[in-house]
Design a protein around this motif. Structure first.
Motif, PDB file in Angstrom:
ATOM      1  N   GLU A 232      26.648  93.825  36.801  1.00 19.87           N
ATOM      2  CA  GLU A 232      25.717  93.049  38.079  1.00 19.87           C
ATOM      3  C   GLU A 232      25.146  94.667  38.733  1.00 19.87           C
ATOM      4  OE1 GLU A 232      25.714  88.186  38.829  1.00 19.87           O
ATOM      5  OE2 GLU A 232      24.654  89.720  39.959  1.00 19.87           O
ATOM      6  N   ARG A 233      26.106  95.122  39.425  1.00 17.39           N
ATOM      7  CA  ARG A 233      25.490  96.308  40.297  1.00 17.39           C
ATOM      8  C   ARG A 233      24.992  97.010  39.530  1.00 17.39           C
ATOM      9  NH1 ARG A 233      26.678  97.755  45.573  1.00 17.39           N
ATOM     10  NH2 ARG A 233      24.692  97.897  46.799  1.00 17.39           N
ATOM     11  N   LYS A 234      25.747  97.572  38.872  1.00 21.66           N
ATOM     12  CA  LYS A 234      25.028  98.782  38.079  1.00 21.66           C
ATOM     13  C   LYS A 234      24.005  99.317  37.145  1.00 21.66           C
ATOM     14  CE  LYS A 234      29.994 100.654  36.330  1.00 21.66           C
ATOM     15  NZ  LYS A 234      30.294 100.886  34.311  1.00 21.66           N
ATOM     16  N   GLN A 235      23.500  97.737  36.761  1.00 21.32           N
ATOM     17  CA  GLN A 235      22.236  96.749  35.861  1.00 21.32           C
ATOM     18  C   GLN A 235      20.632  97.350  36.985  1.00 21.32           C
ATOM     19  OE1 GLN A 235      21.939  96.841  32.975  1.00 21.32           O
ATOM     20  NE2 GLN A 235      19.637  97.068  33.377  1.00 21.32           N
ATOM     21  N   GLN A 236      21.308  96.832  38.412  1.00 24.30           N
ATOM     22  CA  GLN A 236      20.720  97.255  38.977  1.00 24.30           C
ATOM     23  C   GLN A 236      19.627  98.462  39.372  1.00 24.30           C
ATOM     24  OE1 GLN A 236      21.831  95.504  42.679  1.00 24.30           O
ATOM     25  NE2 GLN A 236      21.688  93.121  42.649  1.00 24.30           N
ATOM     26  N   TYR A 237      21.279  99.060  39.685  1.00 22.32           N
ATOM     27  CA  TYR A 237      21.130 100.574  39.929  1.00 22.32           C
ATOM     28  C   TYR A 237      19.774 101.565  38.774  1.00 22.32           C
ATOM     29  CZ  TYR A 237      23.830 101.317  43.528  1.00 22.32           C
ATOM     30  OH  TYR A 237      24.669 100.416  44.934  1.00 22.32           O
ATOM     31  N   LYS A 238      20.452 100.665  37.225  1.00 19.89           N
ATOM     32  CA  LYS A 238      19.787 101.215  36.410  1.00 19.89           C
ATOM     33  C   LYS A 238      17.905 100.896  36.179  1.00 19.89           C
ATOM     34  CE  LYS A 238      21.095 101.412  31.157  1.00 19.89           C
ATOM     35  NZ  LYS A 238      19.823 101.841  31.214  1.00 19.89           N
ATOM     36  N   ASP A 239      18.143  99.580  36.394  1.00 16.59           N
ATOM     37  CA  ASP A 239      16.894  99.132  36.448  1.00 16.59           C
ATOM     38  C   ASP A 239      15.857  99.499  37.491  1.00 16.59           C
ATOM     39  OD1 ASP A 239      17.723  95.866  36.149  1.00 16.59           O
ATOM     40  OD2 ASP A 239      17.296  98.032  35.073  1.00 16.59           O
ATOM     41  N   TYR A 240      16.463 100.200  38.775  1.00 20.47           N
ATOM     42  CA  TYR A 240      15.818 100.648  39.407  1.00 20.47           C
ATOM     43  C   TYR A 240      15.266 102.776  39.718  1.00 20.47           C
ATOM     44  CZ  TYR A 240      15.320 103.357  44.607  1.00 20.47           C
ATOM     45  OH  TYR A 240      15.131 104.015  44.964  1.00 20.47           O
ATOM     46  N   LEU A 241      16.417 103.451  39.345  1.00 28.38           N
ATOM     47  CA  LEU A 241      16.015 104.435  38.421  1.00 28.38           C
ATOM     48  C   LEU A 241      14.923 104.476  37.433  1.00 28.38           C
ATOM     49  CD1 LEU A 241      19.789 105.776  38.157  1.00 28.38           C
ATOM     50  CD2 LEU A 241      18.155 106.192  40.077  1.00 28.38           C
ATOM     51  N   ASP A 242      15.007 103.594  36.075  1.00 27.92           N
ATOM     52  CA  ASP A 242      13.878 103.562  35.436  1.00 27.92           C
ATOM     53  C   ASP A 242      12.879 103.110  35.934  1.00 27.92           C
ATOM     54  OD1 ASP A 242      15.972 101.842  32.850  1.00 27.92           O
ATOM     55  OD2 ASP A 242      15.590 104.006  33.304  1.00 27.92           O
ATOM     56  N   LYS A 243      12.370 102.531  36.662  1.00 28.73           N
ATOM     57  CA  LYS A 243      11.435 101.774  37.950  1.00 28.73           C
ATOM     58  C   LYS A 243      10.750 103.386  38.998  1.00 28.73           C
ATOM     59  CE  LYS A 243      11.358  99.157  41.125  1.00 28.73           C
ATOM     60  NZ  LYS A 243      11.405  97.836  42.561  1.00 28.73           N
ATOM     61  N   THR A 244      11.798 103.666  39.050  1.00 30.15           N
ATOM     62  CA  THR A 244      10.716 104.691  39.743  1.00 30.15           C
ATOM     63  C   THR A 244      10.796 105.962  39.251  1.00 30.15           C
ATOM     64  OG1 THR A 244      13.747 105.146  40.507  1.00 30.15           O
ATOM     65  CG2 THR A 244      12.132 103.744  42.398  1.00 30.15           C
ATOM     66  N   ASP A 245      11.078 105.842  37.669  1.00 27.54           N
ATOM     67  CA  ASP A 245      11.309 107.088  37.000  1.00 27.54           C
ATOM     68  C   ASP A 245      11.615 108.241  37.228  1.00 27.54           C
ATOM     69  OD1 ASP A 245       7.130 107.763  37.058  1.00 27.54           O
ATOM     70  OD2 ASP A 245       8.376 106.561  35.674  1.00 27.54           O
ATOM     71  N   VAL A 246      13.133 107.601  37.934  1.00 30.54           N
ATOM     72  CA  VAL A 246      14.051 109.207  38.364  1.00 30.54           C
ATOM     73  C   VAL A 246      14.971 109.989  37.274  1.00 30.54           C
ATOM     74  CG1 VAL A 246      16.044 109.519  39.647  1.00 30.54           C
ATOM     75  CG2 VAL A 246      14.125 108.227  40.381  1.00 30.54           C
ATOM     76  N   THR A 247      15.077 108.132  36.713  1.00 31.67           N
ATOM     77  CA  THR A 247      15.550 108.645  35.066  1.00 31.67           C
ATOM     78  C   THR A 247      15.264 109.645  34.273  1.00 31.67           C
ATOM     79  OG1 THR A 247      16.221 106.284  35.119  1.00 31.67           O
ATOM     80  CG2 THR A 247      17.055 107.811  32.811  1.00 31.67           C
TER      81      THR A 247
END
Lengths: 277, 262
Positions: free
Chosen positions: B11-26
């Protein structure tokens, strides 16, 4: 921002990324960013990443990081060695002698899970594997630490080569070398002990070491063979720690690594110089 | 499809992944890595630091700065410079306001004024008196449109020029040697300048590799050394030349070879 200067041929992308450990740094940058954002609501991502990569470039990035990170790349190792020097160099100027445990405590100030084992191995180099509770000077310790820590894989390969030579039968035949020594049979215990103290034939050692080092990955750092050979050629016989001590005192190898000044210049300059260099 | 209960770590991993995608970091990191592989700079860490610096200020930057940054990614001698030229040209040609109803605002293309400003930015580190003659030759009128071929030629010339100026500076310090002050023997300077002129004059217009090699041969070290040494003996009157004059003369030799476009 200046354009880069002309460089040689381009290498494959995977080689380029591996040579500079780019993916490791990018992964670490992102983990640091995620950790940071948990504690601080306001974060400008671009700036955070820029600051991270700039600190890697400047060499200030290993301070207070965990051992796994400090050990991860040659660049990290050399920056850590440089930080140890710049933070604790006043010990050298006071001429204090410290024990293994004390040096370990000092290193733990900069890296809180730094293993005692590495410090003990360094002590073996300084003290030639003898009287290991002896006190050591900062300068001796630092140069030996550089060899042990920066060239960790090379030192292990060297030990492997040396042990192989010690345990092998007296007739050591190293295929495809031009000069191998063939001593007579009868391995008595006294002879073995004598060999442990005297060491092994330098030329043979060099040949076996070259082979063992050849198995290391192309990205693992090692001292250039030319300098190793120049140290080995000084004596007909050499012990493992004898060689390492000699390597730690060799200015050419020190210059190759590029973290510490040459032995004579150790105490020159003020702290400001170190930070600006 | 039943709901699979995720472990806390997943869950944590998914949270981080979503955060990075949302903030354009990815996407930013992906872009950065692509640029890194393309340009293969000697110092990847500095490259990345500058790249992310530019990203964080890009909202405020104007077209000129963006284009300039693209051109600075790699040295002009590298293959990837050609790719960057194309990207830079496209960026420079973006219409000022694509949604505008006014025809002059939504037409794409590189205008002369943008082009002149870009050249000035590239040459900003070179003193004005030194690059004035170059700009006279390759500049253009504000109302003209600049095609890609001209763009490529002029931009490359500018970067080569910047390198050339740096080189002349170091040649001059070598000629000065250990003397203090920024002057040196005029004759020595004249020999260097005329050697360069001879080499460039011998360059035929076809710019074939052969003629370039022949021209370079004129500048080989031993020939230069012998002409300098032969001058040493015939010295009666020591007149000196300072750095500005030396630079000016060397640059004149350089610019005389540049096509006049204006």
């Amino acid at each position: 921002m200046a354009g880069s200067s002309p460089s040689g041929d381009e290498m494959s992308s995977t080689d380029y990324l591996a040579r500079h450990n780019v993916l490791l740094y990018v992964e670490d940058a992102i983990s640091q960013l995620l950790e940071y954002k948990d504690e601080n609501a306001k974060i400008i991502h671009g700036k955070f990443l820029a600051d991270y990569f700039r600190s890697v470039h400047k060499g200030t990035h290993t301070m207070f990081r965990e051992f796994e990170y400090v050990r991860a790349t040659p660049h990290n190792r050399s920056c850590f060695i440089k930080s140890v020097w710049s933070c604790f160099r006043h010990i050298a100027s006071h001429g204090e002698l410290l024990s293994v445990k004390e040096y370990h405590s000092l290193l733990c100030l900069l890296c809180n899970d730094f293993p005692l084992d590495v410090v003990q191995r360094t002590a073996r180099i300084v003290l030639m594997d003898d009287a290991l509770d002896c006190l050591m000077s900062f300068v001796d310790f630092l140069y030996a630490f550089q060899i042990q820590f920066y060239y960790e894989e090379f030192v292990n390969a060297c030990k492997e080569a040396y042990d192989h030579l010690l345990m092998a039968s007296p007739t050591v035949v190293v295929p495809s070398t031009e000069s191998w020594t063939q001593t007579k049979a009868s391995t008595t215990e006294t002879e073995n002990v004598a060999r442990l103290n005297e060491g092994v034939n330098s030329q043979t050692f060099f040949d076996v070491m070259e082979k063992t080092c050849g198995k290391l990955s192309q990205f693992t750092k090692r001292p250039s063979l030319q300098h190793i050979h120049s140290e080995l050629s000084k004596l007909p016989k050499v012990t493992f720690y004898g060689l390492l001590t000699a390597l730690s005192k060799n200015d050419d190898i020190n210059a190759e690594i590029g973290s510490l000044p040459c032995h004579d210049c150790m105490l020159d300059g003020s702290d400001v110089d170190i930070i600006l260099k | 499809m039943g709901d699979r209960k995720k472990s806390p770590i997943e869950e944590r991993k998914q949270q981080y992944k979503d955060y990075l995608d949302k903030t354009d970091v990815t996407s930013q990191v992906r872009e950065a890595l692509l640029k890194l592989i393309e340009n293969q700079p000697k110092d990847p860490m500095l490259f990345l630091a500058n790249y992310f610096d530019n990203i964080s200020t890009s909202d405020k930057s104007d077209k000129i700065t963006t284009v300039h940054q693209i051109l600075q990614l790699t040295h002009h001698s590298q293959q990837s410079f050609q790719t960057n030229l194309i990207v830079a040209y496209d960026a420079a040609s973006l219409a000022k306001n694509p949604n505008s109803k006014k025809a002059s605002m939504n037409r794409p293309g590189l205008t002369g004024s943008v082009f002149e400003e870009l050249l000035a930015t590239i040459l900003s580190n070179v003193p004005k008196n030194l690059h004035a003659t170059l700009l006279e030759r390759i500049g253009c009128r504000a109302s003209e449109m600049v095609p890609f071929g001209v763009f490529r030629y002029c931009i490359t010339v500018c970067y080569v020029f910047v390198d050339f100026v740096k080189l002349c500076g170091s040649i001059f310090s070598v000629l000065c040697g250990k003397q203090s002050g920024k002057v040196t023997d005029k004759d020595i300077c004249e020999i260097v300048i005329s050697s360069l002129k001879d080499a460039l004059d011998s360059l035929q217009d076809d710019n074939s590799p052969c003629s370039i090699l022949e021209a370079a041969y004129v500048l080989r070290p031993d020939k230069l050394a012998s002409s300098l040494l032969s001058n040493k003996s015939s010295k009666t009157d020591k007149s000196t030349m300072n750095e500005d004059d030396f630079m000016k003369e060397m640059i004149d030799v350089f610019t005389s070879k540049i096509k006049v476009l204006k």
